[in-house]
Design an enzyme around this catalytic site. Sequence first.
Site, PDB file in Angstrom:
ATOM      1  N   HIS A 219       0.849  -1.176   0.057  1.00 55.31           N
ATOM      2  CA  HIS A 219      -0.096   0.112  -0.098  1.00 55.31           C
ATOM      3  C   HIS A 219       0.848   1.229  -0.078  1.00 55.31           C
ATOM      4  O   HIS A 219       1.638   1.510   1.065  1.00 55.31           O
ATOM      5  CB  HIS A 219      -0.667  -0.094   1.230  1.00 55.31           C
TER       6      HIS A 219
ATOM      7  N   HIS B 124       0.902   5.574  -1.284  1.00 53.50           N
ATOM      8  CA  HIS B 124       0.669   6.906  -1.979  1.00 53.50           C
ATOM      9  C   HIS B 124       1.920   7.310  -2.258  1.00 53.50           C
ATOM     10  O   HIS B 124       2.210   8.163  -1.679  1.00 53.50           O
ATOM     11  CB  HIS B 124      -0.270   7.552  -1.145  1.00 53.50           C
TER      12      HIS B 124
ATOM     13  N   ARG C   4      -4.866  15.822   6.547  1.00 54.76           N
ATOM     14  CA  ARG C   4      -5.515  15.626   5.259  1.00 54.76           C
ATOM     15  C   ARG C   4      -5.525  16.750   4.424  1.00 54.76           C
ATOM     16  O   ARG C   4      -5.255  16.759   3.205  1.00 54.76           O
ATOM     17  CB  ARG C   4      -6.863  14.844   5.281  1.00 54.76           C
TER      18      ARG C   4
ATOM     19  N   TYR D 156      -5.242   7.537  -6.927  1.00 47.47           N
ATOM     20  CA  TYR D 156      -6.408   8.266  -7.036  1.00 47.47           C
ATOM     21  C   TYR D 156      -6.358   9.700  -7.439  1.00 47.47           C
ATOM     22  O   TYR D 156      -7.107  10.476  -7.716  1.00 47.47           O
ATOM     23  CB  TYR D 156      -7.162   8.372  -5.825  1.00 47.47           C
TER      24      TYR D 156
ATOM     25  N   HIS E 218     -11.893   3.758  -2.879  1.00 47.18           N
ATOM     26  CA  HIS E 218     -11.275   4.433  -1.982  1.00 47.18           C
ATOM     27  C   HIS E 218     -11.602   4.225  -0.681  1.00 47.18           C
ATOM     28  O   HIS E 218     -10.838   3.715   0.270  1.00 47.18           O
ATOM     29  CB  HIS E 218     -11.309   5.931  -2.318  1.00 47.18           C
TER      30      HIS E 218
ATOM     31  N   HIS F  69      -9.669   1.516   1.559  1.00 47.42           N
ATOM     32  CA  HIS F  69      -9.514   1.733   2.822  1.00 47.42           C
ATOM     33  C   HIS F  69     -10.588   1.319   3.657  1.00 47.42           C
ATOM     34  O   HIS F  69     -11.732   1.454   3.271  1.00 47.42           O
ATOM     35  CB  HIS F  69      -9.058   3.014   2.790  1.00 47.42           C
TER      36      HIS F  69
ATOM     37  N   GLU G 138     -10.346   3.266   8.936  1.00 47.19           N
ATOM     38  CA  GLU G 138      -9.366   3.989   9.416  1.00 47.19           C
ATOM     39  C   GLU G 138      -9.380   4.805  10.720  1.00 47.19           C
ATOM     40  O   GLU G 138      -8.666   5.046  11.625  1.00 47.19           O
ATOM     41  CB  GLU G 138      -8.343   4.581   8.348  1.00 47.19           C
TER      42      GLU G 138
ATOM     43  N   HIS H 199      -5.743  -0.982   6.535  1.00 44.18           N
ATOM     44  CA  HIS H 199      -5.746  -0.272   7.905  1.00 44.18           C
ATOM     45  C   HIS H 199      -6.529  -1.153   8.876  1.00 44.18           C
ATOM     46  O   HIS H 199      -6.180  -1.862   9.706  1.00 44.18           O
ATOM     47  CB  HIS H 199      -6.195   1.006   8.103  1.00 44.18           C
TER      48      HIS H 199
ATOM     49  N   ASP I  68       2.377   3.322   2.777  1.00 54.73           N
ATOM     50  CA  ASP I  68       1.045   4.191   2.845  1.00 54.73           C
ATOM     51  C   ASP I  68       1.689   5.820   2.636  1.00 54.73           C
ATOM     52  O   ASP I  68       1.993   6.104   1.539  1.00 54.73           O
ATOM     53  CB  ASP I  68       0.340   4.242   3.942  1.00 54.73           C
TER      54      ASP I  68
END
Length: 445
Positions: free
Chosen positions: A61, A63, A84, A123, A211, A236, A239, A273, A324
């Site tokens: 996993h 990103h 975020r 994404y 997602h 996901h 989480e 997660h 991640d």
Amino acid sequence: MSDGLWFADWAWLGSDQAPTERVLIEVIDSRFSAITVGVATPPPDAVRLPGLTLPGLANAHSHAFHRALRGRTTDDRGSFWTWRERMYELAGRIDPDRYLALARATYAEMALAGITTVGEFHYLHHDVDGEPYVDPNVMGTVLIEAAAQAGIRITLLDALYLTSTVDGDPLDGVQRRFGDQDLDAYLDRLERLDAASTDNADTVRIGAALHSVRAVPAELLPEFAERTAGRPLHFHLSEQRAENEACLAAHGRTPTELLSDSGVLGARSTAIHATHLTDLDRTLLGDTGTGVCFCPTTERDLADGIGPARALADAGSPLSLGSDSQTVIDLFEEARALEAGERLRTERRGHFTPAELIRAASVAGHTALGWTDVGRIAAGERADLVTINTDSPRTAGAPPVGAALAASAADVTNVVVDGRVSVRDGHHVRIDVPAALAEAVHSLW
């Protein structure tokens, strides 16, 4: 070179056995053709691998663009949600050229850490205003190219992302980069990725991802599961407690229950997660053989919590590991943290054997990404080798098993992917990784 001979001082030949001494490894056409143990004198043309040699590691996993956040989200206490917002700020700055440079450097850092396959949960699809590029898959294409340049495999887990909340609020701001018009538009992109990747079948897989239950309306989940059948499918899951609370309020079910009722769970599926689960959630995941990918360094960085790893494994969920958000790229640390998290949660030691941790970092991760012939040093398997220094300040004095658990990414000295050398003597064979990372990250900030 995809053929050759390697001689390992020690090699981890089976996930359920201790390392074996003096192992001659023969590779023909990118696969292990013969493994001979106890070789007193190796052939003169064999490349020596001093230390402990492991199977190739799988980062299940990732990103990639989050690598540019490292060290830039610790200026206040914040929360997952404030983190975020910083991530969204970064996402708004990335174009295809910058993404290629950043992903190439990030994947090269992974190669230095012994990772031979990455699962990229993708994404960041469209332009900054949400409009598709002329090539609607250009951002995915640059990720595939970045992995090729870094010398590792990739499973591109292209993510469906349509809404911003469980209640179905529309995407806003930078989130519009993530979203397709509808499920059909997403599936069209997926099919185009398949066609574009035909020539790279030895190094590329195209998987599917949703997602989260926040990002995909519940009524679309059964069709999504049906129309992505046969692909690795990642999502996901739970989480944050807030995600669970919103799903219960909207649907009267936990996210796991909702996905189970929609046909999303199963042996091809991997939950990411899975931190905040009920007893029923764990049973549903285990009974369906749904894998779970833990990302402990990210989960602790974001203060997500500690998921029930041992209980999930006991219930029947294969465990894998991921980097991640790229706070750390080090699967040895992820493996240690998997055990350490259980110790902190239960106040008891010894939840996972060394073999279980190595399996999570290698063969289980590859399987979760759709590569069923990688992650073991055995005849017929793809020829991936990762050698760690057993004389470093971290590993010196430890027996081979102990060295595997004490090592860090900095101890990786040599990496072979499909019989080709990606890392030699601790250096990437093609990329100056620190310089490439510095240039790529600084260009974004």
